[in-house]
Design an enzyme around this catalytic site. Structure first.
Site, short mmCIF file in Angstrom:
data_model
loop_
_atom_site.label_atom_id
_atom_site.label_comp_id
_atom_site.label_asym_id
_atom_site.label_seq_id
_atom_site.Cartn_x
_atom_site.Cartn_y
_atom_site.Cartn_z
N SER B 165 -8.74 -4.85 7.82
CA SER B 165 -8.49 -3.49 7.34
C SER B 165 -8.89 -2.49 8.44
O SER B 165 -8.50 -2.67 9.59
CB SER B 165 -9.24 -3.26 6.04
OG SER B 165 -8.77 -2.14 5.36
N ASP B 409 -0.10 -7.53 0.34
CA ASP B 409 -1.00 -6.41 0.63
C ASP B 409 -0.21 -5.14 0.93
O ASP B 409 0.53 -5.09 1.93
CB ASP B 409 -1.86 -6.80 1.84
CG ASP B 409 -2.82 -5.71 2.27
OD1 ASP B 409 -2.98 -4.71 1.53
OD2 ASP B 409 -3.42 -5.84 3.36
N HIS B 434 -5.04 -8.62 0.88
CA HIS B 434 -5.71 -7.92 1.99
C HIS B 434 -6.62 -8.85 2.80
O HIS B 434 -7.61 -9.35 2.29
CB HIS B 434 -6.52 -6.78 1.35
CG HIS B 434 -6.79 -5.62 2.25
ND1 HIS B 434 -5.85 -5.06 3.08
CD2 HIS B 434 -7.91 -4.85 2.41
CE1 HIS B 434 -6.38 -4.01 3.72
NE2 HIS B 434 -7.63 -3.88 3.34
#
Lengths: 471, 471
Positions: B165, B409, B434
């Site tokens: 991320s 995601d 994710h």
């Protein structure tokens, strides 16, 4: 400059002043012919939000040869008013017709008219602290995005960065840090390796000595022998009186001025080597063609060592016949702003050993340097940061940079002298001083420089073709 | 978290909160087993000298498998206490034995214990303003030079950056900006393209909708049909009373709370998609395996649309049975620090059109966003700076980065999904949410993730070999 007194070196540390002087150039007061003055708004601090101020960064535009879609040739300005760099840099505009290029000279923040806080810019660390190379690179990055949006036909134009000396370092770094904005760079005399721990601090002195060696048989030896003579004279009132007179100093030399005098002379020889151009030029000061040869002739033709040294000194400071006396309490050149940069992140150690070079043994003393910087600016140097930020000697991940170097130039000691890949290309120019290739063409240019310029243009042409194939 | 009230979305802008929530993880209060806590001193401001303060950046070290000269696996910490990332990231330590690697988790400034000004860090823009990604990258660069100097045998160790991320973006960027320090990076779910002007703001919503489509026939259609029902109920006192009851809201819903409720639900579905892991996990909140499938089952199995939606809501917030009522006045997750980052430089626009996605039409409104940020933080976003600083979509000059992406995601919409060269390698993992590849191995992992991890290790092995051949 006061026409009655020539500013000389007030050297709290010798190499600081050398750094100061290395790229300062004469400043024009009017717009350069063919150039329009423009401004772009940039953040004072690009990298944090504690300060949201903005200011106007100046740049000069010459669209004489620009054809829609042609490349943008961007000079990444260094430590001085940008107009001076236009005067001393011919390569961009000479190369522009071949490529239909737009020529831009961008001013470095805190120089010329690009003062973030106007007259307050140098007031204190809170105002001056944003004077760093990384902030300047970000200014140029913002300028490029601005140009691509606003110049007709330039949305997809490749940008090439050009620079000499500190400006050359910026040209290399902007390709390293912002390669999406810069298709390639010509970094001349870019001493990106002249940082603590990655280049021997004596290397600079070696090259300076070599330049004098090549310019007159026995010249370095005469200079080397001068130091004991000077120190001996400095021990007595009569001797210092003699020195004051021989060097036509403005103020009588005191015993504790002796280190200043010595440092000032060390700097002088280094700057001579730096500016050893093959024709009369006014880069740092007006000088005749091949000034080191001229100086060596004076040094070696006088029977008395000191008379020769003094004559060479006068040649440098009194070439145009204006100077009445020499003031060693002032730096050679360079403004406050570069002194500050040299005390913060641009820490480029230079030393001498007195054996392998023609100078007295002067070690690099970081502690003393840091102390002097703190006294002067209330900041401490961050001597190792530049190596972290700008990749030290491990620049192999970069691409599309030409590193050009003059072999007479002491700064070449900290430059990239060997090609590292097909697109990290080093060019060494024989008989060339500090970024001679960037200066306007001159019939006296050595063949190596003529050849280098042609090679540089061919490489740029190749990179332009590659750019259009891949974007 | 108060065990009587579950924090929900107080959405002054829906996507801000989504950003906040996307990577926050549970925080452990004790040292992670096998990890030692260390600190390195870094500048608060690396890029100017107006502020010379320093602070202690925390990092966690696991040398269980380290062999002298082995690589350093560095997790470039994101927006949260670093201990939480150790818990949720298994890949580094699982890969360490094969390579004899030292594992480091570095904390991002302004999170966890790495507070530049302690409790004062969030006091005002003057203290908080140094919370930027560029400063954080410089922290990590300094940490790497520190490790190479201090870890036995590590002077010539290749460093690999890992992150998921925002941490994945940092892992990619540190290789782009400091390639001399980082031999390669694994950037998972790194939405480096999720910036204004370079990715369609609707793309995120499309992926979220697709994830629901794949998880239950008719599920997105049911969600899409819920918005009119909710808005209709919101028009009357009785209807709002009904909504308050169905969603077990802590406070009775007022007419002007309706946008907040809608935004809160939009965020909920997006976060469901984000955390759609194949096993029960506690990433943002404790959830069962395949939570989107579970939610869709609830949504589609109730005859009444709203009952289904409310049931899926309760699944998210009440999976462990603790929550008594839902408070939509609070953000889902994420602390002040990420809210600030999302209001300054991490501007990642997300919008929906209500036609190609299952959400109501919510445009991206930069003006309103900027105003809300200014009201909250007294700073204005610099929405286009990240594209300038981090190369926009033109990252072809970079090398040695693996971009891994889960196709469930929504953040993958702004990620690098196609390989750009032999050393800019994209991996798309089917049925993965994710940065699933970074999480600890689990028998329920889909084959794509098992395969991706093996591929990642093989690439790193190749890069280690290349590193030792060239240094």
């Amino acid at each position: 400059m006061d026409d009655q007194r020539v500013s000389l070196a007030s050297l709290f540390l010798v190499y600081l002043v050398l750094s100061e002087g290395r790229c300062s150039v004469g400043v024009g007061s009017r717009d350069e012919p063919g150039y329009k003055t423009r401004y772009v708004e940039v953040q004072v601090d690009h990298f944090s939000f504690a300060n949201s101020d903005t200011f106007q960064l100046r740049y000069l535009v010459n669209d004489t040869y620009y054809k829609d879609g042609g490349p943008i040739f961007l000079y990444t300005g260094n430590e001085g008013d940008i107009e001076g760099f236009v005067k001393n840099t011919g390569l961009l505009i000479e190369m522009a017709p071949r490529f239909g290029a737009l020529v831009i000279f961008a001013e470095h923040r805190y120089y010329g008219q690009s003062l973030p806080y106007g007259k307050e810019s140098f007031k204190d660390p809170a105002h001056l602290g944003y004077l760093t190379s990384t902030q300047a690179l970000a200014d140029f990055a913002v300028l490029i995005t601005h140009l691509k949006k606003t110049v007709p036909g330039a949305a997809n134009s490749p940008v090439f960065a050009f620079g000499g000396s500190y400006g050359g370092m910026l040209a290399a770094w902007i390709r390293m840090k912002y390669p999406h904005l810069v298709a390639g760079s010509l970094a001349s005399a870019a001493s990106i390796f002249q940082y603590p721990g990655i280049t021997d601090c004596e290397a600079y002195s070696h090259v300076a000595t070599r330049t004098f060696q090549r310019s007159g048989a026995g010249c370095p030896e005469r200079i080397r022998s001068s130091w004991d003579v000077i120190q001996d004279l400095g021990k007595t009132d009569a001797g210092r009186h003699n020195l004051t007179s021989m060097f036509r100093l403005c103020e009588p030399l005191a015993a504790d001025d002796m280190p200043t005098l010595v440092n000032w002379l060390v700097n002088l020889w280094m700057i001579y080597a730096l500016t050893d151009y093959p024709y009369a030029a006014d880069f740092l000061t007006p000088l005749p063609a091949w000034p080191v040869k001229e100086a060596c002739h004076l040094i070696t033709s006088h029977e008395d060592v000191l008379s020769g040294v003094a004559a060479a000194t006068k040649l440098y400071f009194n070439f145009t016949g204006q100077a009445v006396c020499l003031d060693i309490s002032q730096p050679y050149y360079g403004g406050l702003a570069w002194q500050y940069q040299a005390c913060t992140e641009q820490i480029e150690p230079i030393c001498s050993d007195g054996v392998n070079d023609m100078f007295p043994a002067i070690p690099w003393d970081l502690v003393a340097f840091s102390q002097a910087c703190y006294q002067r600016w209330k900041v401490r140097p961050r001597p190792y940061w530049a190596v972290t930020e700008y990749w030290g000697r491990n620049i192999s991940a970069a691409s599309n940079i030409i590193f050009s170097n003059g072999d007479l130039d002491p700064w070449s000691a900290g430059c990239v002298l060997k090609s590292l890949s097909d697109s990290l290309i080093a060019i060494v120019m024989e008989d060339a001083a500090h970024h001679l290739d960037l200066r306007p063409s001159n019939p006296a240019d050595p063949p190596s420089v003529v050849k280098a310029r042609a090679q540089e243009a061919d490489i740029i042409e190749k990179w332009i073709q590659e750019y259009h194939l891949t974007t």
